[in-house]
Design an enzyme around this catalytic site. Structure first.
Site, PDB file in Angstrom:
ATOM      1  N   GLN A  68       3.856   8.771  -7.920  1.00  0.00           N
ATOM      2  CA  GLN A  68       4.233  10.097  -8.410  1.00  0.00           C
ATOM      3  C   GLN A  68       3.154  11.125  -8.108  1.00  0.00           C
ATOM      4  OE1 GLN A  68       5.231   9.892 -12.584  1.00  0.00           O
ATOM      5  NE2 GLN A  68       6.994   8.568 -12.251  1.00  0.00           N
ATOM      6  N   GLU A 141      -5.903  15.122 -11.461  1.00  0.00           N
ATOM      7  CA  GLU A 141      -5.679  13.907 -12.258  1.00  0.00           C
ATOM      8  C   GLU A 141      -6.981  13.450 -12.886  1.00  0.00           C
ATOM      9  OE1 GLU A 141      -3.531  10.933 -10.018  1.00  0.00           O
ATOM     10  OE2 GLU A 141      -2.032  12.388  -9.424  1.00  0.00           O
ATOM     11  N   HIS A 272      -2.291   1.769 -16.637  1.00  0.00           N
ATOM     12  CA  HIS A 272      -2.061   3.217 -16.644  1.00  0.00           C
ATOM     13  C   HIS A 272      -1.834   3.625 -18.094  1.00  0.00           C
ATOM     14  CE1 HIS A 272      -0.521   7.181 -15.791  1.00  0.00           C
ATOM     15  NE2 HIS A 272      -0.772   7.004 -14.500  1.00  0.00           N
ATOM     16  N   ARG A 318      -9.227   6.560 -16.214  1.00  0.00           N
ATOM     17  CA  ARG A 318      -8.125   5.794 -16.793  1.00  0.00           C
ATOM     18  C   ARG A 318      -8.525   4.676 -17.744  1.00  0.00           C
ATOM     19  NH1 ARG A 318      -3.944   5.194 -11.936  1.00  0.00           N
ATOM     20  NH2 ARG A 318      -3.579   7.432 -12.011  1.00  0.00           N
ATOM     21  N   HIS A 379      -0.831  -1.502 -14.058  1.00  0.00           N
ATOM     22  CA  HIS A 379      -0.468  -0.527 -13.039  1.00  0.00           C
ATOM     23  C   HIS A 379      -1.013  -0.857 -11.652  1.00  0.00           C
ATOM     24  CE1 HIS A 379       0.568   3.444 -11.520  1.00  0.00           C
ATOM     25  NE2 HIS A 379      -0.685   3.705 -11.213  1.00  0.00           N
ATOM     26  N   ARG A 414     -10.234   2.110 -10.372  1.00  0.00           N
ATOM     27  CA  ARG A 414      -9.817   3.024  -9.294  1.00  0.00           C
ATOM     28  C   ARG A 414      -9.685   4.461  -9.798  1.00  0.00           C
ATOM     29  NH1 ARG A 414      -4.385   4.767  -7.466  1.00  0.00           N
ATOM     30  NH2 ARG A 414      -3.726   3.786  -9.389  1.00  0.00           N
TER      31      ARG A 414
HETATM   32  P1  FAD Z   1       3.426  -1.543  -1.652  1.00  0.00           P
HETATM   33  O1  FAD Z   1       3.786  -0.139  -1.478  1.00  0.00           O
HETATM   34  O2  FAD Z   1       3.587  -2.120  -2.991  1.00  0.00           O
HETATM   35  O3  FAD Z   1       4.287  -2.396  -0.624  1.00  0.00           O
HETATM   36  C1  FAD Z   1       4.272  -3.792  -0.681  1.00  0.00           C
HETATM   37  C2  FAD Z   1       5.354  -4.307   0.224  1.00  0.00           C
HETATM   38  O4  FAD Z   1       5.211  -5.697   0.407  1.00  0.00           O
HETATM   39  C3  FAD Z   1       6.757  -4.110  -0.308  1.00  0.00           C
HETATM   40  O5  FAD Z   1       7.566  -3.734   0.771  1.00  0.00           O
HETATM   41  C4  FAD Z   1       7.159  -5.492  -0.801  1.00  0.00           C
HETATM   42  O6  FAD Z   1       8.523  -5.735  -0.802  1.00  0.00           O
HETATM   43  C5  FAD Z   1       6.459  -6.335   0.225  1.00  0.00           C
HETATM   44  N1  FAD Z   1       6.175  -7.717  -0.183  1.00  0.00           N
HETATM   45  C6  FAD Z   1       5.459  -8.161  -1.244  1.00  0.00           C
HETATM   46  N2  FAD Z   1       5.384  -9.502  -1.229  1.00  0.00           N
HETATM   47  C7  FAD Z   1       6.070  -9.912  -0.129  1.00  0.00           C
HETATM   48  C8  FAD Z   1       6.362 -11.170   0.429  1.00  0.00           C
HETATM   49  N3  FAD Z   1       5.954 -12.321  -0.132  1.00  0.00           N
HETATM   50  N4  FAD Z   1       7.083 -11.218   1.562  1.00  0.00           N
HETATM   51  C9  FAD Z   1       7.537 -10.090   2.149  1.00  0.00           C
HETATM   52  N5  FAD Z   1       7.288  -8.869   1.656  1.00  0.00           N
HETATM   53  C10 FAD Z   1       6.563  -8.786   0.532  1.00  0.00           C
HETATM   54  N6  FAD Z   1      -1.317   5.539  -5.967  1.00  0.00           N
HETATM   55  C11 FAD Z   1      -1.775   6.730  -5.553  1.00  0.00           C
HETATM   56  O7  FAD Z   1      -2.717   6.792  -4.763  1.00  0.00           O
HETATM   57  N7  FAD Z   1      -1.184   7.870  -6.001  1.00  0.00           N
HETATM   58  C12 FAD Z   1      -0.136   7.874  -6.862  1.00  0.00           C
HETATM   59  O8  FAD Z   1       0.384   8.908  -7.211  1.00  0.00           O
HETATM   60  C13 FAD Z   1       0.343   6.621  -7.315  1.00  0.00           C
HETATM   61  N8  FAD Z   1       1.372   6.559  -8.203  1.00  0.00           N
HETATM   62  C14 FAD Z   1       1.871   5.336  -8.542  1.00  0.00           C
HETATM   63  C15 FAD Z   1       2.994   5.267  -9.371  1.00  0.00           C
HETATM   64  C16 FAD Z   1       3.567   4.054  -9.678  1.00  0.00           C
HETATM   65  C17 FAD Z   1       4.764   3.998 -10.573  1.00  0.00           C
HETATM   66  C18 FAD Z   1       3.011   2.868  -9.140  1.00  0.00           C
HETATM   67  C19 FAD Z   1       3.622   1.546  -9.447  1.00  0.00           C
HETATM   68  C20 FAD Z   1       1.885   2.928  -8.340  1.00  0.00           C
HETATM   69  C21 FAD Z   1       1.304   4.156  -8.034  1.00  0.00           C
HETATM   70  N9  FAD Z   1       0.185   4.242  -7.211  1.00  0.00           N
HETATM   71  C22 FAD Z   1      -0.277   5.467  -6.813  1.00  0.00           C
HETATM   72  C23 FAD Z   1      -0.350   3.059  -6.573  1.00  0.00           C
HETATM   73  C24 FAD Z   1       0.202   3.013  -5.141  1.00  0.00           C
HETATM   74  O9  FAD Z   1       1.547   3.413  -5.157  1.00  0.00           O
HETATM   75  C25 FAD Z   1       0.093   1.662  -4.537  1.00  0.00           C
HETATM   76  O10 FAD Z   1      -1.192   1.147  -4.710  1.00  0.00           O
HETATM   77  C26 FAD Z   1       0.388   1.715  -3.045  1.00  0.00           C
HETATM   78  O11 FAD Z   1       1.624   2.333  -2.842  1.00  0.00           O
HETATM   79  C27 FAD Z   1       0.370   0.335  -2.458  1.00  0.00           C
HETATM   80  O12 FAD Z   1       0.835   0.414  -1.154  1.00  0.00           O
HETATM   81  P2  FAD Z   1       0.947  -0.926  -0.311  1.00  0.00           P
HETATM   82  O13 FAD Z   1       1.547  -0.549   0.988  1.00  0.00           O
HETATM   83  O14 FAD Z   1      -0.340  -1.615  -0.330  1.00  0.00           O
HETATM   84  O15 FAD Z   1       1.945  -1.833  -1.160  1.00  0.00           O
HETATM   85  C1  SIN Z   2       0.105   8.871 -11.487  1.00  0.00           C
HETATM   86  O1  SIN Z   2       0.869   9.679 -10.979  1.00  0.00           O
HETATM   87  O2  SIN Z   2      -0.330   8.980 -12.629  1.00  0.00           O
HETATM   88  C2  SIN Z   2      -0.299   7.697 -10.710  1.00  0.00           C
HETATM   89  C3  SIN Z   2      -1.453   8.020  -9.884  1.00  0.00           C
HETATM   90  C4  SIN Z   2      -2.146   6.790  -9.424  1.00  0.00           C
HETATM   91  O3  SIN Z   2      -1.872   5.697  -9.881  1.00  0.00           O
HETATM   92  O4  SIN Z   2      -3.030   6.934  -8.580  1.00  0.00           O
END
Ligand code: FAD
Ligand code: SIN
Length: 565
Positions: A68, A141, A272, A318, A379, A414
């Site tokens: 978000q 933030e 969070h 946080r 989170h 973080r």
């Molecule tokens: P993800 O985006 O989680 O992608 C993981 C992928 O791996 C998915 O496609 C999943 O299906 C796949 N996968 C997992 N296990 C397997 C498997 N065994 N086999 C095949 N596929 C698999 N961070 C920020 O910096 N700013 C924000 O505003 C922020 N807001 C957030 C809000 C929410 C609600 C959440 C939950 C997190 C937020 N975060 C934020 C954290 C951030 O979104 C994540 O840390 C980041 O998106 C992780 O990206 P990623 O590509 O590493 O993993």
């Molecule tokens: C949030 O929008 O509060 C999530 C931001 C983050 O996890 O970095």
């Protein structure tokens, strides 16, 4: 007797190899995960070879999709790299690797520019820039001393996934395998244990690909590639209450651990502070940006309490806010606290936070008129598979990027919105590193196919669902925001029993998605407890009442775990 549920290591060499070439899916790059890390890496390497993206649900389903607040990066003239670096180091409570922090912060703006060039639409400010042109709106933030969060209203992650997937759809070299779950990495070390002895493979432990379960066909497929990227995200589902979607079961950490990679700092699970508290709402986050725009935390009785905990009040880092809420809830016995932004104009709230406004409204809460009930929830995983800033793990051919990795950027806590930034920068650096050095037409050796041995279909799936619940409940109760050694040890012994039962179940019955994830959350839960027990201090997100202070012996020291030691 053949071991059950295993690669076909023991079949006679000649017949296996004939089969192998027909059935193995071969690629130049195997990417596990389709969040920001996996997709941005795929776009970088697609011009140089065939890319497989394996993802366990629909292509957009990821933690990224729910982000978000936005992406932290220095883009305004009043901000500086130094300020972003210092904020990151302060939040990280003495455990960040400063060189990694500097690299990621300084390379951020270039990666943001690329994302915009790909079609990402960030929100723009109503105020014109100095030269009268448009400028991006910058949010604030917790822990940030400046406004530096680029965002797409309150649905930044959805917009990132849209932009990246759109770019991917124009790349003929990339094939996406949806509803495919990676089970385990295939490594040369594992092959050496089989009859297939190749002297060349003995030199190093190298990742050769992965076994992958196709949820639709029920078959296990073998993917082979000289380069495998773990981009599987975090592990929020290890806890009963989380902001994370169902995909976040720590599969990458569990697979890497089983393959022999180093895992570090798993005790630093970020809670969070503000997840919506409503019986029907599952995992809905109320962004920290709400506090960034003036939202105030209050008790149910309406008392502001954060000034008693930190000078930055509701916008403190946080770990401090989550602990303060936990403490207020324990003191009063209340089930939640309140986040109040009603003092801001309704028009501003609705335009700045359309998703939060609409979602809360669906649950009967008009956030322009009444405070939002909130609770802390698991989170973000600050630890993970140990890598350098180029995503290299200690297994050759295996890279980890995004939330699954532990680069040293986040330290013990973080800084908000640094994770999307880390994923972008490290995916780029990993691609550069691989294209510059490793990739040069490496030939992957033949890999044995998976075979189910004597495994049968499970007769009592209730065992799986029961163990799922038990792990998540015990992690919430015993390994939460405030810990003690007694509770950690209790968790450790329960987990050991559960692990034994899960292992038996895993070997005896045909794999299912739930069983694979259960096996992984059990492993990750054990790693979190193990790391928490290793650290005899309270630092950042690891708060232990038996060791309430910092321990100078543990400053700059990671808690590192490897299978077998
Ligand atoms: P993800 O985006 O989680 O992608 C993981 C992928 O791996 C998915 O496609 C999943 O299906 C796949 N996968 C997992 N296990 C397997 C498997 N065994 N086999 C095949 N596929 C698999 N961070 C920020 O910096 N700013 C924000 O505003 C922020 N807001 C957030 C809000 C929410 C609600 C959440 C939950 C997190 C937020 N975060 C934020 C954290 C951030 O979104 C994540 O840390 C980041 O998106 C992780 O990206 P990623 O590509 O590493 O993993
Ligand atoms: C949030 O929008 O509060 C999530 C931001 C983050 O996890 O970095």
């Amino acid at each position: 007797m053949l071991p059950l549920q295993c690669p076909n290591f023991f079949t006679s060499r000649r017949s296996t190899f004939a089969l192998i070439f027909l059935q193995v899916k071969q690629f130049d790059f195997l990417i596990l995960g389709s969040g920001i890390a996996g997709l941005s890496f795929a776009l970088k390497v697609a011009p140089h070879g065939r890319v497989a993206i394996v993802t366990k649900k629909d292509r957009a389903e990821s933690n990224t999709n729910y982000a978000q607040g936005g992406i932290a990066s220095v883009t305004s003239k009043t901000d500086s790299f130094e300020s972003h670096v210092q904020d990151t180091l302060t939040a990280g409570a003495g455990l960040c690797k400063e060189n990694v922090v500097r690299t990621i912060v300084e390379e951020g703006p270039a990666r943001i520019a690329e994302l915009i060039a790909l079609g990402m639409k960030f929100s723009e400010s109503e105020a014109p820039s100095e030269d009268g042109g448009k400028q991006l709106d910058l949010g604030r933030e917790g822990g940030h001393s400046e406004r530096r969060i680029l965002h797409a209203k309150d649905v930044t992650g959805r917009e990132i996934e849209r932009a990246l997937l759109n770019a991917i759809s124009q790349q003929p070299n990339i094939e996406i395998f949806e509803n495919h779950i990676a089970i385990d990495l295939i490594t040369s070390a594992k092959l050496q244990k089989s009859e297939i002895q190749n002297p060349k493979l003995k030199i190093e432990n190298r990742c050769l690909g992965a076994y992958v379960f196709d949820k639709k066909s029920g078959r296990v497929e073998t993917f082979s590639a000289p380069v495998t990227i773990l981009a599987t995200g975090g592990c929020g589902k290890v806890y009963l209450y989380t902001t994370n979607p169902d995909i976040a079961t720590g599969d990458g950490v569990a697979m890497a651990y089983r393959a022999g990679a180093s895992i570090a700092d798993m005790e630093f699970v970020q809670f969070h502070p503000t997840c919506l508290y409503h019986p029907k709402a599952k995992s809905f986050l109320i962004s920290e940006a709400v506090r960034g725009e003036g939202g105030i935390l209050k008790t149910l009785g309406g008392r502001e309490f954060m000034d008693g905990y930190h000078a930055m009040k509701s916008l403190a880092p946080r770990d401090i806010v989550a602990r303060a809420i936990d403490s207020e809830m324990k003191k009063s016995g209340a089930d939640c606290v309140l986040l109040d932004i009603t003092h801001k104009p309704a028009k501003f709230i609705i335009e700045r936070f359309p998703n939060i406004y609409q979602t809360c409204l669906r649950y009967g809460i008009d956030i322009t008129k009444e405070p939002i009930p909130v609770v802390p929830a698991a989170h973000y995983q600050c630890g993970g598979v140990v890598t350098n800033v180029d995503g290299e793990t200690d297994i050759a051919g295996l890279y980890a990027v995004g939330e699954v990795a532990c680069t040293g950027l986040h330290g013990a806590n973080r800084l908000a919105s640094n994770s999307l930034l880390e994923a972008l920068v490290c995916a780029h650096r990993a691609a550069e590193k691989i294209l510059g050095t490793h990739h040069a037409s490496r030939i992957t050796p033949p890999i044995p196919l998976w075979q189910s041995g004597h495994a049968t279909n499970a007769d009592e799936l209730v065992v799986v669902s029961h163990n799922w619940y038990e792990i998540r409940r015990l992690m919430w109760d015993y390994v939460g925001i405030v810990r003690t050694n007694k509770r950690l040890l209790r968790a450790q012994s329960r987990l050991a029993n559960l692990q034994q039962e899960i292992q038996e179940y895993y070997w005896d019955f045909n794999v299912t998605a739930d069983l694979l994830e259960l096996r992984n959350i059990a492993t990750v839960a054990e790693l979190i407890v193990h790391c928490a027990l290793m650290r005899p201090e309270s630092r950042g997100l690891n708060y232990n009442l038996d060791f309430p202070n910092l321990n100078s012996d543990w400053a700059q020291r990671d808690s590192v775990v490897r299978r077998g030691n």
